[in-house]
Design a protein around this motif. Structure first.
Motif, PDB file in Angstrom:
ATOM      1  N   GLY A  22       1.931  11.775  -0.010  1.00 65.54           N
ATOM      2  CA  GLY A  22       1.048  10.612   0.087  1.00 65.54           C
ATOM      3  C   GLY A  22       1.241   9.813   1.354  1.00 65.54           C
ATOM      4  O   GLY A  22       0.405   8.973   1.697  1.00 65.54           O
ATOM      5  N   LYS A  28       0.828  -1.211   0.000  1.00 68.10           N
ATOM      6  CA  LYS A  28       0.000   0.000   0.000  1.00 68.10           C
ATOM      7  C   LYS A  28       0.860   1.258   0.000  1.00 68.10           C
ATOM      8  O   LYS A  28       0.634   2.184  -0.769  1.00 68.10           O
ATOM      9  CB  LYS A  28      -0.891   0.053   1.248  1.00 68.10           C
ATOM     10  CG  LYS A  28      -2.131  -0.743   1.189  1.00 68.10           C
ATOM     11  CD  LYS A  28      -2.914  -0.498   2.468  1.00 68.10           C
ATOM     12  CE  LYS A  28      -4.107  -1.394   2.573  1.00 68.10           C
ATOM     13  NZ  LYS A  28      -4.844  -1.154   3.812  1.00 68.10           N
ATOM     14  N   TRP A  29       1.848   1.303   0.899  1.00 71.42           N
ATOM     15  CA  TRP A  29       2.637   2.524   1.045  1.00 71.42           C
ATOM     16  C   TRP A  29       3.656   2.684  -0.065  1.00 71.42           C
ATOM     17  O   TRP A  29       3.999   3.808  -0.435  1.00 71.42           O
ATOM     18  CB  TRP A  29       3.250   2.610   2.442  1.00 71.42           C
ATOM     19  CG  TRP A  29       2.145   2.790   3.423  1.00 71.42           C
ATOM     20  CD1 TRP A  29       1.711   1.899   4.356  1.00 71.42           C
ATOM     21  CD2 TRP A  29       1.252   3.902   3.495  1.00 71.42           C
ATOM     22  NE1 TRP A  29       0.622   2.404   5.011  1.00 71.42           N
ATOM     23  CE2 TRP A  29       0.312   3.628   4.505  1.00 71.42           C
ATOM     24  CE3 TRP A  29       1.150   5.102   2.813  1.00 71.42           C
ATOM     25  CZ2 TRP A  29      -0.708   4.510   4.853  1.00 71.42           C
ATOM     26  CZ3 TRP A  29       0.128   5.987   3.156  1.00 71.42           C
ATOM     27  CH2 TRP A  29      -0.775   5.684   4.165  1.00 71.42           C
ATOM     28  N   GLN A  76       1.408   4.114  -2.767  1.00 70.24           N
ATOM     29  CA  GLN A  76       1.000   5.474  -2.393  1.00 70.24           C
ATOM     30  C   GLN A  76       2.148   6.452  -2.637  1.00 70.24           C
ATOM     31  O   GLN A  76       1.935   7.555  -3.136  1.00 70.24           O
ATOM     32  CB  GLN A  76       0.580   5.484  -0.914  1.00 70.24           C
ATOM     33  CG  GLN A  76      -0.006   6.779  -0.443  1.00 70.24           C
ATOM     34  CD  GLN A  76      -1.468   6.953  -0.798  1.00 70.24           C
ATOM     35  OE1 GLN A  76      -2.021   6.251  -1.622  1.00 70.24           O
ATOM     36  NE2 GLN A  76      -2.089   7.924  -0.170  1.00 70.24           N
ATOM     37  N   GLN A  85       2.650   7.060  -6.395  1.00 73.74           N
ATOM     38  CA  GLN A  85       1.603   7.921  -6.956  1.00 73.74           C
ATOM     39  C   GLN A  85       1.706   9.363  -6.495  1.00 73.74           C
ATOM     40  O   GLN A  85       1.562  10.287  -7.293  1.00 73.74           O
ATOM     41  CB  GLN A  85       0.222   7.400  -6.555  1.00 73.74           C
ATOM     42  CG  GLN A  85      -0.256   6.233  -7.344  1.00 73.74           C
ATOM     43  CD  GLN A  85      -1.681   5.876  -6.941  1.00 73.74           C
ATOM     44  OE1 GLN A  85      -2.096   6.089  -5.808  1.00 73.74           O
ATOM     45  NE2 GLN A  85      -2.425   5.340  -7.882  1.00 73.74           N
ATOM     46  N   LYS A  86       1.940   9.584  -5.189  1.00 75.16           N
ATOM     47  CA  LYS A  86       1.794  10.925  -4.626  1.00 75.16           C
ATOM     48  C   LYS A  86       3.049  11.496  -3.982  1.00 75.16           C
ATOM     49  O   LYS A  86       3.020  12.619  -3.485  1.00 75.16           O
ATOM     50  CB  LYS A  86       0.665  10.920  -3.591  1.00 75.16           C
ATOM     51  CG  LYS A  86      -0.674  10.537  -4.174  1.00 75.16           C
ATOM     52  CD  LYS A  86      -1.760  10.578  -3.127  1.00 75.16           C
ATOM     53  CE  LYS A  86      -3.095  10.199  -3.740  1.00 75.16           C
ATOM     54  NZ  LYS A  86      -4.156  10.190  -2.746  1.00 75.16           N
ATOM     55  N   PRO A 103      -4.681   4.571   2.479  1.00 75.49           N
ATOM     56  CA  PRO A 103      -5.424   4.472   1.228  1.00 75.49           C
ATOM     57  C   PRO A 103      -6.718   3.690   1.419  1.00 75.49           C
ATOM     58  O   PRO A 103      -6.866   2.991   2.416  1.00 75.49           O
ATOM     59  CB  PRO A 103      -4.467   3.717   0.303  1.00 75.49           C
ATOM     60  CG  PRO A 103      -3.131   3.852   0.922  1.00 75.49           C
ATOM     61  CD  PRO A 103      -3.349   4.032   2.379  1.00 75.49           C
TER      62      PRO A 103
END
Length: 175
Positions: free
Chosen positions: A78, A66-67, A70, A73-74, A84
């Motif tokens: 993020g 997940k991280w 994240q 992406q950001k 998320p």
């Protein structure tokens, strides 16, 4: 070398990102969850698998994925804020109030003693869909206290929520 499973998001750090992540990961005053996320990203940047990162840091492999995604992406932004979507955890049963219960709680909130008014406010907020964390922060309570009050209400409904204060009884007694 052959790897199995889903392909992981490619993670490359600039020098400034690396410095910022190290600073946040080591900062005693940074939020713990952000520091943990920074350590995850830094370890991922070394090119190891999510499984290995999870083992080294002591978190679930899904958390690492997940991280990693994240951050890709950001960026560093993020890593702040909520997890998320599709965050795990035990689902909470919905708290819905009948019109009579809602009216009674509103009445207690306005006219009851302060501790009963607080309990009523927590239950009304919970029925409106707010999270335990949001309710706890707004009312100066511990998150687990909100969860406990909510669970007791669901278990016993309105019988135990007259004008009796939950704080008036011994901490371990049922109320």
């Amino acid at each position: 070398m052959f790897t199995s499973g889903r392909p992981k998001a490619v993670l490359h750090l600039t020098d400034s990102e690396h410095r910022m992540l190290v600073k946040l990961a080591e900062d005693r005053h940074a939020p713990r969850n952000v520091a943990l996320r920074c350590r995850i990203v830094l370890t991922c940047a070394q090119g190891v698998t999510n499984r290995e990162v999870a083992r080294q840091i002591g978190v679930n492999e899904t958390t690492v994925g997940k991280w990693r995604a994240q951050f890709v992406q950001k960026g560093i932004a993020g890593l702040y804020g909520p997890s998320p979507p599709n965050r795990g955890g035990r689902p909470k049963p919905e708290l819905s109030l009948s019109e009579d219960e809602r009216l009674r709680l509103e009445q207690i909130k306005k006219l009851g003693p302060p501790s009963a008014a607080l309990l009523s406010e927590v239950l009304l907020a919970s029925a409106s869909g707010l999270t335990n964390r949001e309710i706890a922060r707004a009312n100066g309570l511990a998150e687990h206290t909100v969860g406990r009050w909510r669970a007791r209400f669901l278990a016993k409904r309105f019988l135990c929520f007259g004008l009796t204060s939950p704080r008036a009884t011994h901490e371990h007694d049922e109320w």
